[in-house]
Design a protein around this motif. Structure first.
Motif, PDB file in Angstrom:
ATOM      1  N   ARG A  65     -32.760 -19.862  13.591  1.00 33.14           N
ATOM      2  CA  ARG A  65     -32.443 -20.621  14.811  1.00 33.14           C
ATOM      3  C   ARG A  65     -30.953 -20.520  15.127  1.00 33.14           C
ATOM      4  NH1 ARG A  65     -30.151 -25.206  14.807  1.00 33.14           N
ATOM      5  NH2 ARG A  65     -30.799 -25.744  12.666  1.00 33.14           N
ATOM      6  N   ILE A  66     -30.121 -20.649  14.084  1.00 38.16           N
ATOM      7  CA  ILE A  66     -28.674 -20.542  14.272  1.00 38.16           C
ATOM      8  C   ILE A  66     -28.300 -19.133  14.732  1.00 38.16           C
ATOM      9  CG2 ILE A  66     -26.457 -20.574  13.057  1.00 38.16           C
ATOM     10  CD1 ILE A  66     -27.626 -22.883  11.357  1.00 38.16           C
ATOM     11  N   ARG A  67     -28.933 -18.115  14.130  1.00 34.44           N
ATOM     12  CA  ARG A  67     -28.658 -16.737  14.553  1.00 34.44           C
ATOM     13  C   ARG A  67     -29.002 -16.537  16.024  1.00 34.44           C
ATOM     14  NH1 ARG A  67     -32.107 -15.127   9.770  1.00 34.44           N
ATOM     15  NH2 ARG A  67     -30.694 -15.207   7.969  1.00 34.44           N
ATOM     16  N   SER A  68     -30.162 -17.064  16.430  1.00 35.45           N
ATOM     17  CA  SER A  68     -30.590 -16.857  17.823  1.00 35.45           C
ATOM     18  C   SER A  68     -29.637 -17.525  18.811  1.00 35.45           C
ATOM     19  CB  SER A  68     -32.014 -17.396  18.018  1.00 35.45           C
ATOM     20  OG  SER A  68     -32.051 -18.808  17.864  1.00 35.45           O
ATOM     21  N   THR A  69     -28.906 -18.533  18.354  1.00 31.37           N
ATOM     22  CA  THR A  69     -27.934 -19.217  19.214  1.00 31.37           C
ATOM     23  C   THR A  69     -26.600 -18.481  19.267  1.00 31.37           C
ATOM     24  OG1 THR A  69     -28.944 -21.375  18.758  1.00 31.37           O
ATOM     25  CG2 THR A  69     -26.681 -21.382  19.601  1.00 31.37           C
ATOM     26  N   TYR A  70     -26.128 -17.992  18.102  1.00 29.73           N
ATOM     27  CA  TYR A  70     -24.759 -17.470  18.028  1.00 29.73           C
ATOM     28  C   TYR A  70     -24.651 -15.946  17.986  1.00 29.73           C
ATOM     29  CZ  TYR A  70     -23.608 -22.338  17.407  1.00 29.73           C
ATOM     30  OH  TYR A  70     -23.493 -23.696  17.600  1.00 29.73           O
ATOM     31  N   PHE A  71     -25.723 -15.236  17.624  1.00 27.15           N
ATOM     32  CA  PHE A  71     -25.658 -13.775  17.690  1.00 27.15           C
ATOM     33  C   PHE A  71     -25.373 -13.284  19.110  1.00 27.15           C
ATOM     34  CE2 PHE A  71     -27.839 -11.857  13.704  1.00 27.15           C
ATOM     35  CZ  PHE A  71     -27.032 -12.640  12.883  1.00 27.15           C
ATOM     36  N   PRO A  72     -25.975 -13.885  20.150  1.00 28.56           N
ATOM     37  CA  PRO A  72     -25.638 -13.443  21.516  1.00 28.56           C
ATOM     38  C   PRO A  72     -24.146 -13.609  21.834  1.00 28.56           C
ATOM     39  CG  PRO A  72     -27.683 -14.673  21.553  1.00 28.56           C
ATOM     40  CD  PRO A  72     -27.117 -14.829  20.168  1.00 28.56           C
ATOM     41  N   LEU A  73     -23.507 -14.641  21.288  1.00 23.55           N
ATOM     42  CA  LEU A  73     -22.071 -14.817  21.515  1.00 23.55           C
ATOM     43  C   LEU A  73     -21.269 -13.713  20.830  1.00 23.55           C
ATOM     44  CD1 LEU A  73     -21.771 -18.702  21.056  1.00 23.55           C
ATOM     45  CD2 LEU A  73     -22.117 -17.394  23.166  1.00 23.55           C
ATOM     46  N   THR A 122     -15.920 -21.290  13.881  1.00 24.29           N
ATOM     47  CA  THR A 122     -15.511 -19.940  14.243  1.00 24.29           C
ATOM     48  C   THR A 122     -14.089 -19.985  14.777  1.00 24.29           C
ATOM     49  OG1 THR A 122     -16.124 -17.975  15.538  1.00 24.29           O
ATOM     50  CG2 THR A 122     -16.410 -20.114  16.613  1.00 24.29           C
ATOM     51  N   LEU A 123     -13.337 -18.916  14.555  1.00 26.52           N
ATOM     52  CA  LEU A 123     -11.960 -18.817  15.032  1.00 26.52           C
ATOM     53  C   LEU A 123     -11.903 -17.965  16.298  1.00 26.52           C
ATOM     54  CD1 LEU A 123     -10.016 -18.145  11.696  1.00 26.52           C
ATOM     55  CD2 LEU A 123     -10.150 -20.304  12.967  1.00 26.52           C
ATOM     56  N   VAL A 124     -11.201 -18.468  17.306  1.00 24.18           N
ATOM     57  CA  VAL A 124     -11.044 -17.730  18.562  1.00 24.18           C
ATOM     58  C   VAL A 124      -9.604 -17.850  19.038  1.00 24.18           C
ATOM     59  CG1 VAL A 124     -13.440 -17.865  19.357  1.00 24.18           C
ATOM     60  CG2 VAL A 124     -11.879 -19.751  19.827  1.00 24.18           C
ATOM     61  N   LYS A 125      -9.204 -16.900  19.875  1.00 22.57           N
ATOM     62  CA  LYS A 125      -7.854 -16.911  20.430  1.00 22.57           C
ATOM     63  C   LYS A 125      -7.939 -16.774  21.948  1.00 22.57           C
ATOM     64  CE  LYS A 125      -3.284 -16.502  20.502  1.00 22.57           C
ATOM     65  NZ  LYS A 125      -2.376 -17.626  20.298  1.00 22.57           N
ATOM     66  N   SER A 126      -7.948 -15.550  22.449  1.00 23.98           N
ATOM     67  CA  SER A 126      -7.874 -15.320  23.894  1.00 23.98           C
ATOM     68  C   SER A 126      -9.150 -15.726  24.626  1.00 23.98           C
ATOM     69  CB  SER A 126      -7.569 -13.841  24.177  1.00 23.98           C
ATOM     70  OG  SER A 126      -8.605 -13.009  23.682  1.00 23.98           O
ATOM     71  N   LYS A 127     -10.264 -15.810  23.905  1.00 24.37           N
ATOM     72  CA  LYS A 127     -11.540 -16.100  24.555  1.00 24.37           C
ATOM     73  C   LYS A 127     -11.972 -17.554  24.404  1.00 24.37           C
ATOM     74  CE  LYS A 127     -12.681 -11.299  23.785  1.00 24.37           C
ATOM     75  NZ  LYS A 127     -13.410 -10.318  22.953  1.00 24.37           N
ATOM     76  N   THR A 128     -11.023 -18.423  24.076  1.00 19.52           N
ATOM     77  CA  THR A 128     -11.340 -19.829  23.842  1.00 19.52           C
ATOM     78  C   THR A 128     -11.961 -20.486  25.070  1.00 19.52           C
ATOM     79  OG1 THR A 128      -9.546 -20.045  22.228  1.00 19.52           O
ATOM     80  CG2 THR A 128     -10.406 -22.071  23.200  1.00 19.52           C
ATOM     81  N   THR A 129     -11.345 -20.313  26.222  1.00 18.09           N
ATOM     82  CA  THR A 129     -11.838 -20.962  27.448  1.00 18.09           C
ATOM     83  C   THR A 129     -13.247 -20.500  27.788  1.00 18.09           C
ATOM     84  OG1 THR A 129      -9.593 -21.188  28.326  1.00 18.09           O
ATOM     85  CG2 THR A 129     -11.409 -21.332  29.901  1.00 18.09           C
ATOM     86  N   GLU A 130     -13.475 -19.207  27.691  1.00 15.36           N
ATOM     87  CA  GLU A 130     -14.796 -18.666  28.003  1.00 15.36           C
ATOM     88  C   GLU A 130     -15.847 -19.171  27.018  1.00 15.36           C
ATOM     89  OE1 GLU A 130     -16.859 -14.311  28.956  1.00 15.36           O
ATOM     90  OE2 GLU A 130     -14.755 -14.449  28.319  1.00 15.36           O
ATOM     91  N   LEU A 131     -15.493 -19.255  25.735  1.00 16.52           N
ATOM     92  CA  LEU A 131     -16.431 -19.757  24.732  1.00 16.52           C
ATOM     93  C   LEU A 131     -16.743 -21.221  24.972  1.00 16.52           C
ATOM     94  CD1 LEU A 131     -18.068 -19.489  22.131  1.00 16.52           C
ATOM     95  CD2 LEU A 131     -15.957 -19.945  20.842  1.00 16.52           C
ATOM     96  N   LYS A 132     -15.736 -22.030  25.259  1.00 11.68           N
ATOM     97  CA  LYS A 132     -15.961 -23.448  25.542  1.00 11.68           C
ATOM     98  C   LYS A 132     -16.908 -23.614  26.720  1.00 11.68           C
ATOM     99  CE  LYS A 132     -12.229 -25.895  25.882  1.00 11.68           C
ATOM    100  NZ  LYS A 132     -10.823 -26.231  26.247  1.00 11.68           N
ATOM    101  N   ARG A 133     -16.712 -22.810  27.757  1.00 14.17           N
ATOM    102  CA  ARG A 133     -17.573 -22.884  28.932  1.00 14.17           C
ATOM    103  C   ARG A 133     -19.019 -22.535  28.574  1.00 14.17           C
ATOM    104  NH1 ARG A 133     -15.205 -19.187  31.818  1.00 14.17           N
ATOM    105  NH2 ARG A 133     -13.600 -20.628  32.588  1.00 14.17           N
ATOM    106  N   LYS A 134     -19.183 -21.518  27.740  1.00 12.30           N
ATOM    107  CA  LYS A 134     -20.523 -21.099  27.342  1.00 12.30           C
ATOM    108  C   LYS A 134     -21.221 -22.174  26.510  1.00 12.30           C
ATOM    109  CE  LYS A 134     -21.799 -17.256  27.684  1.00 12.30           C
ATOM    110  NZ  LYS A 134     -22.606 -16.450  28.618  1.00 12.30           N
ATOM    111  N   LEU A 135     -20.496 -22.785  25.579  1.00 11.08           N
ATOM    112  CA  LEU A 135     -21.086 -23.838  24.753  1.00 11.08           C
ATOM    113  C   LEU A 135     -21.444 -25.058  25.589  1.00 11.08           C
ATOM    114  CD1 LEU A 135     -18.782 -23.655  21.588  1.00 11.08           C
ATOM    115  CD2 LEU A 135     -21.086 -22.730  21.845  1.00 11.08           C
TER     116      LEU A 135
END
Length: 276
Positions: free
Chosen positions: A19-27, A236-249
């Motif tokens: 279940r966790i893979r199906s959520t985060y593998f697409p990211l 997870t650690l992010v840098k330049s893609k933080t805003t985009e990841l937050k929006r997706k979550l």
């Protein structure tokens, strides 16, 4: 070696892992994150500063750990004095298990102790990864050493120790691999050293000391989840893609926290922000 509670939890809850893979593998596939870690509980709390070293071979009988332990003994920080009270780090160091899931480079070694997946989630046999030119996702048990640091001088000393002895390649003052025609090999590296040491650090005041020009700020995204009846912390650690990841979550209704961390510059530039 006897199976730990965390290892048993991973082994007995494949449905939750899937279940966790199906959520985060697409990211991972979209290039928003390079991977994630699962801890049984939130990492140890520190009152000041902690340097965190992540590696696959930090069990007591691993040669890498034994050589690292000897280095720290000679530096005055014995790794066998590990004291945790209510998840608070009160001793000098602590070793924690984590289920690590991350993109590999095609030239990294494979091992039967890990599972491997294509970015679409299809599980691969280890030998299949050797004929692929694209990165695959690797999943398996690894470890973190949390080192409580008492001063900026000590922090610098410890980082330099890791850079000079736990790195396969030579690193410059800015934490970048020294390249002439090829990356320069480090003759002082201990057994099992990775290409670079995976180092991060956290501080209670969220400030970076001036003498850490080889580190840069990153964001650690943390999500609460479950394996069976047990609470786990996904990060997870992010840098330049933080805003985009937050929006997706946010769009997926996933609640998260953001913590400030600092990581070795080459890890950020050449891995976190480099893999598409």
């Amino acid at each position: 070696m006897q199976e730990s509670h965390f290892e048993r939890l991973i082994r007995e809850n494949e449905a939750d892992l899937q279940r966790i893979r199906s959520t985060y593998f697409p990211l991972i596939s979209e290039g928003l994150i390079t991977g994630y870690n699962l801890h049984l509980a939130p990492p140890p709390k520190v009152d000041s500063t902690a340097l965190i070293y992540s590696h696959s071979d930090l069990k007591p009988d691993d040669q890498h750990f034994q050589e690292l332990k000897d280095l720290f003994r000679r530096a005055g920080i014995p790794l066998d004095k590990r004291i945790l009270i209510n998840s608070r780090l009160v001793g000098r160091s602590s070793v924690c298990e984590r289920e690590a899931t991350y993109l590999t480079n095609p030239d990294w070694k494979t091992s039967d102790r890990y599972k491997y997946f294509a970015r679409n989630g299809r599980e691969l046999r280890p030998e299949e990864t050797k004929i692929r030119e694209d990165p695959v996702i690797k999943e398996g048990l690894e470890y973190d050493i949390f080192l409580k640091v008492t001063s900026e001088t000590e922090l610098r000393k410890l980082i330099d120790l890791f850079k000079t002895r736990a790195s396969k390649f030579k690193l410059d003052r800015y934490g970048k691999i020294i390249i002439e025609e090829d990356p320069l090999s480090n003759d002082l590296a201990i057994f099992g050293a990775w290409e670079i040491p995976l180092l991060t650090y956290l501080s209670s005041n969220n400030k970076k000391p001036r003498n850490l020009r080889d580190f840069m700020g990153v964001n650690q995204i943390e999500v609460s989840d479950k394996l069976g009846a047990s609470e786990v912390n996904l990060s997870t650690l992010v840098k330049s893609k933080t805003t985009e990841l937050k929006r997706k979550l946010d769009r997926r209704g996933i609640k998260f926290n953001i913590c400030k961390r600092y990581a070795l510059r080459t890890f950020v530039d050449d891995y976190i922000d480099a893999i598409k």
